[in-house]
Design a protein around this motif. Structure first.
Motif, PDB file in Angstrom:
ATOM      1  N   GLY A  62       0.823  -1.210   0.000  1.00 43.39           N
ATOM      2  CA  GLY A  62       0.000   0.000   0.000  1.00 43.39           C
ATOM      3  C   GLY A  62       0.851   1.250   0.000  1.00 43.39           C
ATOM      4  N   GLY A  63       0.257   2.320   0.485  1.00 48.27           N
ATOM      5  CA  GLY A  63       0.981   3.586   0.561  1.00 48.27           C
ATOM      6  C   GLY A  63       0.909   4.428  -0.690  1.00 48.27           C
ATOM      7  N   THR A  64       0.145   3.956  -1.683  1.00 44.07           N
ATOM      8  CA  THR A  64       0.022   4.716  -2.933  1.00 44.07           C
ATOM      9  C   THR A  64      -1.355   5.365  -2.990  1.00 44.07           C
ATOM     10  OG1 THR A  64       1.481   3.145  -4.054  1.00 44.07           O
ATOM     11  CG2 THR A  64       0.113   4.581  -5.449  1.00 44.07           C
ATOM     12  N   GLU A  65      -1.389   6.669  -3.271  1.00 47.80           N
ATOM     13  CA  GLU A  65      -2.651   7.403  -3.408  1.00 47.80           C
ATOM     14  C   GLU A  65      -2.587   8.347  -4.596  1.00 47.80           C
ATOM     15  OE1 GLU A  65      -4.427   7.670   1.144  1.00 47.80           O
ATOM     16  OE2 GLU A  65      -3.781   9.505   0.104  1.00 47.80           O
ATOM     17  N   VAL A  66      -3.726   8.464  -5.249  1.00 48.89           N
ATOM     18  CA  VAL A  66      -3.896   9.475  -6.298  1.00 48.89           C
ATOM     19  C   VAL A  66      -4.858  10.509  -5.740  1.00 48.89           C
ATOM     20  CG1 VAL A  66      -4.688   9.966  -8.638  1.00 48.89           C
ATOM     21  CG2 VAL A  66      -3.480   7.806  -8.135  1.00 48.89           C
ATOM     22  N   ASN A  67      -4.409  11.775  -5.617  1.00 51.30           N
ATOM     23  CA  ASN A  67      -5.215  12.837  -5.021  1.00 51.30           C
ATOM     24  C   ASN A  67      -5.860  13.703  -6.098  1.00 51.30           C
ATOM     25  OD1 ASN A  67      -4.540  12.400  -2.092  1.00 51.30           O
ATOM     26  ND2 ASN A  67      -2.473  12.711  -2.901  1.00 51.30           N
ATOM     27  N   TYR A  68      -7.015  14.273  -5.745  1.00 57.08           N
ATOM     28  CA  TYR A  68      -7.811  15.040  -6.715  1.00 57.08           C
ATOM     29  C   TYR A  68      -8.175  16.409  -6.144  1.00 57.08           C
ATOM     30  CZ  TYR A  68      -8.454  10.595  -9.155  1.00 57.08           C
ATOM     31  OH  TYR A  68      -8.247   9.433  -9.825  1.00 57.08           O
ATOM     32  N   ASP A  69      -8.422  17.314  -7.079  1.00 54.44           N
ATOM     33  CA  ASP A  69      -8.960  18.620  -6.678  1.00 54.44           C
ATOM     34  C   ASP A  69     -10.438  18.467  -6.350  1.00 54.44           C
ATOM     35  OD1 ASP A  69      -6.539  19.875  -7.020  1.00 54.44           O
ATOM     36  OD2 ASP A  69      -6.948  20.439  -9.121  1.00 54.44           O
ATOM     37  N   LYS A  70     -10.960  19.475  -5.666  1.00 50.61           N
ATOM     38  CA  LYS A  70     -12.358  19.449  -5.252  1.00 50.61           C
ATOM     39  C   LYS A  70     -13.276  19.311  -6.460  1.00 50.61           C
ATOM     40  CE  LYS A  70     -15.695  22.111  -2.510  1.00 50.61           C
ATOM     41  NZ  LYS A  70     -15.892  23.352  -1.695  1.00 50.61           N
ATOM     42  N   ALA A  71     -14.165  18.302  -6.357  1.00 55.09           N
ATOM     43  CA  ALA A  71     -15.191  18.037  -7.369  1.00 55.09           C
ATOM     44  C   ALA A  71     -14.619  17.609  -8.711  1.00 55.09           C
ATOM     45  CB  ALA A  71     -16.099  19.249  -7.556  1.00 55.09           C
ATOM     46  N   LYS A  72     -13.328  17.228  -8.760  1.00 60.97           N
ATOM     47  CA  LYS A  72     -12.691  16.822 -10.012  1.00 60.97           C
ATOM     48  C   LYS A  72     -12.384  15.325  -9.994  1.00 60.97           C
ATOM     49  CE  LYS A  72     -12.480  21.078 -11.589  1.00 60.97           C
ATOM     50  NZ  LYS A  72     -13.293  21.505 -12.759  1.00 60.97           N
ATOM     51  N   SER A  73     -12.279  14.737 -11.210  1.00 60.62           N
ATOM     52  CA  SER A  73     -11.926  13.330 -11.322  1.00 60.62           C
ATOM     53  C   SER A  73     -10.767  13.102 -12.281  1.00 60.62           C
ATOM     54  CB  SER A  73     -13.128  12.508 -11.801  1.00 60.62           C
ATOM     55  OG  SER A  73     -13.541  12.933 -13.096  1.00 60.62           O
ATOM     56  N   ASN A  74     -10.237  14.162 -12.834  1.00 61.93           N
ATOM     57  CA  ASN A  74      -9.088  14.005 -13.720  1.00 61.93           C
ATOM     58  C   ASN A  74      -7.802  13.930 -12.891  1.00 61.93           C
ATOM     59  OD1 ASN A  74      -9.732  16.931 -13.234  1.00 61.93           O
ATOM     60  ND2 ASN A  74      -7.708  17.175 -14.219  1.00 61.93           N
ATOM     61  N   VAL A  75      -6.862  13.092 -13.359  1.00 65.49           N
ATOM     62  CA  VAL A  75      -5.585  12.930 -12.665  1.00 65.49           C
ATOM     63  C   VAL A  75      -4.601  13.950 -13.201  1.00 65.49           C
ATOM     64  CG1 VAL A  75      -3.678  11.362 -12.155  1.00 65.49           C
ATOM     65  CG2 VAL A  75      -6.011  10.476 -12.341  1.00 65.49           C
ATOM     66  N   LYS A  76      -4.128  14.789 -12.324  1.00 69.02           N
ATOM     67  CA  LYS A  76      -3.156  15.814 -12.725  1.00 69.02           C
ATOM     68  C   LYS A  76      -1.820  15.151 -13.042  1.00 69.02           C
ATOM     69  CE  LYS A  76      -3.766  17.937  -8.877  1.00 69.02           C
ATOM     70  NZ  LYS A  76      -3.661  18.910  -7.750  1.00 69.02           N
ATOM     71  N   ASN A 130     -21.093  10.164  -5.058  1.00 68.31           N
ATOM     72  CA  ASN A 130     -21.016   8.774  -5.476  1.00 68.31           C
ATOM     73  C   ASN A 130     -20.515   8.655  -6.903  1.00 68.31           C
ATOM     74  OD1 ASN A 130     -21.895   7.837  -3.014  1.00 68.31           O
ATOM     75  ND2 ASN A 130     -24.057   7.709  -3.632  1.00 68.31           N
ATOM     76  N   THR A 131     -21.048   9.504  -7.782  1.00 67.80           N
ATOM     77  CA  THR A 131     -20.593   9.507  -9.176  1.00 67.80           C
ATOM     78  C   THR A 131     -19.144   9.921  -9.262  1.00 67.80           C
ATOM     79  OG1 THR A 131     -22.817  10.031  -9.954  1.00 67.80           O
ATOM     80  CG2 THR A 131     -20.996  10.498 -11.457  1.00 67.80           C
ATOM     81  N   LEU A 132     -18.767  10.911  -8.441  1.00 61.70           N
ATOM     82  CA  LEU A 132     -17.390  11.400  -8.443  1.00 61.70           C
ATOM     83  C   LEU A 132     -16.418  10.298  -8.026  1.00 61.70           C
ATOM     84  CD1 LEU A 132     -15.628  13.907  -8.903  1.00 61.70           C
ATOM     85  CD2 LEU A 132     -15.990  14.514  -6.495  1.00 61.70           C
ATOM     86  N   ALA A 133     -16.792   9.499  -7.022  1.00 57.79           N
ATOM     87  CA  ALA A 133     -15.932   8.395  -6.587  1.00 57.79           C
ATOM     88  C   ALA A 133     -15.788   7.361  -7.705  1.00 57.79           C
ATOM     89  CB  ALA A 133     -16.505   7.749  -5.336  1.00 57.79           C
ATOM     90  N   ASP A 134     -16.892   7.099  -8.434  1.00 62.22           N
ATOM     91  CA  ASP A 134     -16.822   6.174  -9.569  1.00 62.22           C
ATOM     92  C   ASP A 134     -15.833   6.681 -10.614  1.00 62.22           C
ATOM     93  OD1 ASP A 134     -18.702   4.548  -8.400  1.00 62.22           O
ATOM     94  OD2 ASP A 134     -20.388   5.352  -9.549  1.00 62.22           O
ATOM     95  N   ASP A 135     -15.971   7.956 -10.930  1.00 62.72           N
ATOM     96  CA  ASP A 135     -15.115   8.541 -11.965  1.00 62.72           C
ATOM     97  C   ASP A 135     -13.650   8.548 -11.543  1.00 62.72           C
ATOM     98  OD1 ASP A 135     -17.367   8.951 -13.465  1.00 62.72           O
ATOM     99  OD2 ASP A 135     -17.600  11.071 -12.902  1.00 62.72           O
ATOM    100  N   ARG A 136     -13.403   8.765 -10.270  1.00 57.81           N
ATOM    101  CA  ARG A 136     -12.012   8.776  -9.785  1.00 57.81           C
ATOM    102  C   ARG A 136     -11.386   7.384  -9.875  1.00 57.81           C
ATOM    103  NH1 ARG A 136     -12.836  13.009  -4.662  1.00 57.81           N
ATOM    104  NH2 ARG A 136     -12.707  14.900  -5.969  1.00 57.81           N
ATOM    105  N   ALA A 137     -12.176   6.344  -9.605  1.00 58.68           N
ATOM    106  CA  ALA A 137     -11.649   4.983  -9.733  1.00 58.68           C
ATOM    107  C   ALA A 137     -11.264   4.695 -11.181  1.00 58.68           C
ATOM    108  CB  ALA A 137     -12.684   3.978  -9.249  1.00 58.68           C
ATOM    109  N   ILE A 138     -12.109   5.169 -12.126  1.00 64.54           N
ATOM    110  CA  ILE A 138     -11.824   4.938 -13.539  1.00 64.54           C
ATOM    111  C   ILE A 138     -10.577   5.693 -13.971  1.00 64.54           C
ATOM    112  CG2 ILE A 138     -12.681   5.328 -15.883  1.00 64.54           C
ATOM    113  CD1 ILE A 138     -15.531   4.902 -14.732  1.00 64.54           C
TER     114      ILE A 138
END
Length: 565
Positions: free
Chosen positions: A169-183, A229-237
């Motif tokens: 573990g120890g790996t995270e991808v962080n997002y801006d507020k209300a965003k799902s794109n990976v910077k 809920n939709t945002l969490a789905d999009d972030r996983a994708i």
């Protein structure tokens, strides 16, 4: 003089003995229930029926009759005529009488080849005459003494698991507020680099087998539930797409296909993460904030309250909520341990690299006691506070007849962790040191350790003369001792089957026990054949057989005399 046969020609031995002082006492018959007499439970019991015939005892006389086995006396019985005074049992002049006599004395080795005799005296007034000493039986069958020291000690088990499921573990991808794109900056973070390096190493490591890459995506809880809920789905994708890109092979690398391993696990709003982060912070009134949020079961109402708090407490928006907008990356994999061959090699070349579980497991791979001892010594050296190493070292020392060392090891194991296995070990030492009572108490406290303990109790049963219980306690074990218990319990067919199935079947004592079975069944061929086999392997048994009262009825048989000479 011809020897009397064991267990009689057709039944019970009856001897008629003429006593001195015939004017005072006549001929008395003595009937033994067993001849030769037998040792059971460290003692010898005699049961004698004393028959005084009609007019066999003078009306005013009394007689003191004392059975003697070798130099040891049983209790004296006193009989007296019907007009005599005293505390003896009164014998009517007509028609005579019968007295049943029983007594027990402690067994000692000098009784094995002793004669059972009658001694005593007859008295009338001041007149006293000695009874003529007469032999009435033979002593002593001592077959229970054949019991062997095959008490069972128990190895402590290891908890070795060759393949274990683990998580990187120890790996995270962080997002801006209300965003799902990976910077793009996220993919340059150290944890992403570590993830890539780990996956590349795992792809060439036969000891690591990834099973799943779990993408656990969240939204911070200040937004609307449906959108979160939709945002969490999009972030996983988006995390999935980003990781596939990160793992794209560079020059000289083999391309990894991880698509089948990826499992998207969107969780929606992370309320638990919010409460945990808030409690870990130094924000004032954080307890009050948590209690206010817990007052509202309605997710919409809680969102309204969190928005109000975000406006009031700027630090929530700055420090608490942003880290909750993320996807956690967890690689689930099997860590495959050393093979048996590798463990054996390491146990020789580099034992310090092995865990206690690996040391105990590897010891079990060897049949040779010296190899086992080497590994258990390593376990004791590296892990001195683990009782199992000491117990198992004692197990080897015991089986190598190093009793003093085994005792030390068992006592150390018990001092570290008193349990059923260590108590059984101490019970074995106690019994073999002659402390049967202590051993029995220890075994009774250790029965949960396994059937070995019941077997050990069976050995004590043999020594105590409780042969039926011994057979029961020894269970399904096919051993010399169980066969011995069956012989002593008069189950000769079962005893023969047991000894033939045991490791002692073709040993000197195995053959000797089969000869005893033959003698008890009056099978001369079985006696001679098995004694011949026993003597071929251990000629010292000849002298034992020649004096063993189990074979007394064959003493004058030419075939028996020829085999024991």
């Amino acid at each position: 003089m011809k020897k009397r046969g064991f267990k009689g020609l057709a039944g019970i031995l009856i001897l008629t003995t003429t006593l001195t002082g015939c004017k005072l006492i006549g001929d008395i018959e003595y009937t033994l229930d067993k001849d030769p007499v037998e040792m059971h439970g460290d003692s010898v019991r005699v049961n004698i029926t004393v028959k005084v015939p009609e007019k066999g005892l003078n009306k005013k006389a009394s007689a003191e009759i004392t059975p003697m086995l070798g130099s040891k006396a049983f209790k004296t019985i006193t009989i007296q005529g019907e007009k005599a005074t005293g505390n003896g049992q009164t014998i009517e002049f007509k028609p005579g009488s019968t007295v049943n006599y029983t007594d027990v004395i402690a067994y000692s080795p000098d009784l094995e080849n002793a004669d059972l005799k009658i001694t005593g005296k007859v008295m009338k007034g001041k007149k006293e005459e000695a009874l003529e000493e007469k032999k009435i039986g033979d002593g002593t069958i001592v077959t229970p003494l054949l019991v062997q020291n095959d008490d069972k000690v128990i190895l402590a088990k290891d908890d070795f698991v060759r393949t274990t499921e683990q998580v990187f573990g120890g790996t995270e991808v962080n997002y801006d507020k209300a965003k799902s794109n990976v910077k793009s900056s996220e993919l340059k973070q150290e944890d992403i680099k570590n993830f890539r390096n780990w996956m590349i190493a795992a792809s060439t490591n036969p000891k690591v087998a990834p099973k799943a890459i779990n993408l656990i995506a969240y939204a911070s809880p200040e937004g609307e539930t449906g959108k979160n809920n939709t945002l969490a789905d999009d972030r996983a994708i988006s995390t999935q797409d980003a990781l596939i890109k990160v793992l794209k092979a560079k020059k000289g690398e083999e391309q990894m296909d991880v698509t089948s391993l990826i499992k998207k696990m969107p969780k929606g709003e992370d309320w638990d993460g919010f409460k945990t982060a808030l409690q870990a912070s130094d924000i004032e009134d954080k307890d009050l904030i948590v209690r206010v949020l817990q007052m509202y079961a309605d997710p919409v109402k809680r969102e309204e309250e969190i928005k109000k708090m975000s406006a009031t407490y700027k630090r929530l928006e700055k420090d608490i909520l942003p880290p909750l907008r993320r996807t956690q990356v967890r690689v689930v994999y099997d860590q495959i341990g050393w093979s048996d061959a590798e463990l054996k090699g390491l146990s020789t070349t580099n034992p310090d690299t092995l865990t206690i579980e690996e040391l105990l497991f590897t010891a079990a791979l060897y049949d040779n006691l010296e190899d086992k001892k080497r590994l258990y010594k390593e376990a004791v050296r590296q892990y001195p506070n683990d009782w199992r190493g000491h117990n198992n070292l004692g197990y080897v020392q015991y089986n190598q007849n190093e009793m003093a060392l085994a005792t030390t090891s068992f006592e150390k194991a018990n001092s570290l962790n008193e349990n059923a296995i260590t108590l059984n070990s101490l019970g074995v030492i106690a019994r073999q040191n002659g402390d049967r009572d202590k051993a029995e108490a220890l075994f009774n406290s250790a029965v949960s350790a396994g059937p070995e303990v019941k077997y050990n109790l069976g050995i004590i049963d043999v020594q105590n003369g409780d042969y039926s219980n011994a057979v029961s306690n020894m269970g399904a074990n096919n051993t010399f001792n169980k066969a011995l218990a069956q012989v002593l319990n008069n189950d000769y067919s079962a005893a023969l089957s047991t000894v033939d199935a045991s490791s002692e079947a073709n040993s000197p004592m195995g053959y000797y026990l089969k000869a005893i079975i033959g003698a008890r069944q009056n099978n001369m061929d079985m006696v001679v054949n098995n004694l011949t086999s026993a003597f071929a392997k251990d000629s010292s048994l000849k002298n034992k057989a020649a004096n063993d009262r189990e074979f007394i009825k064959f003493y004058e048989n030419a075939s028996f005399q020829n085999v024991v000479k």
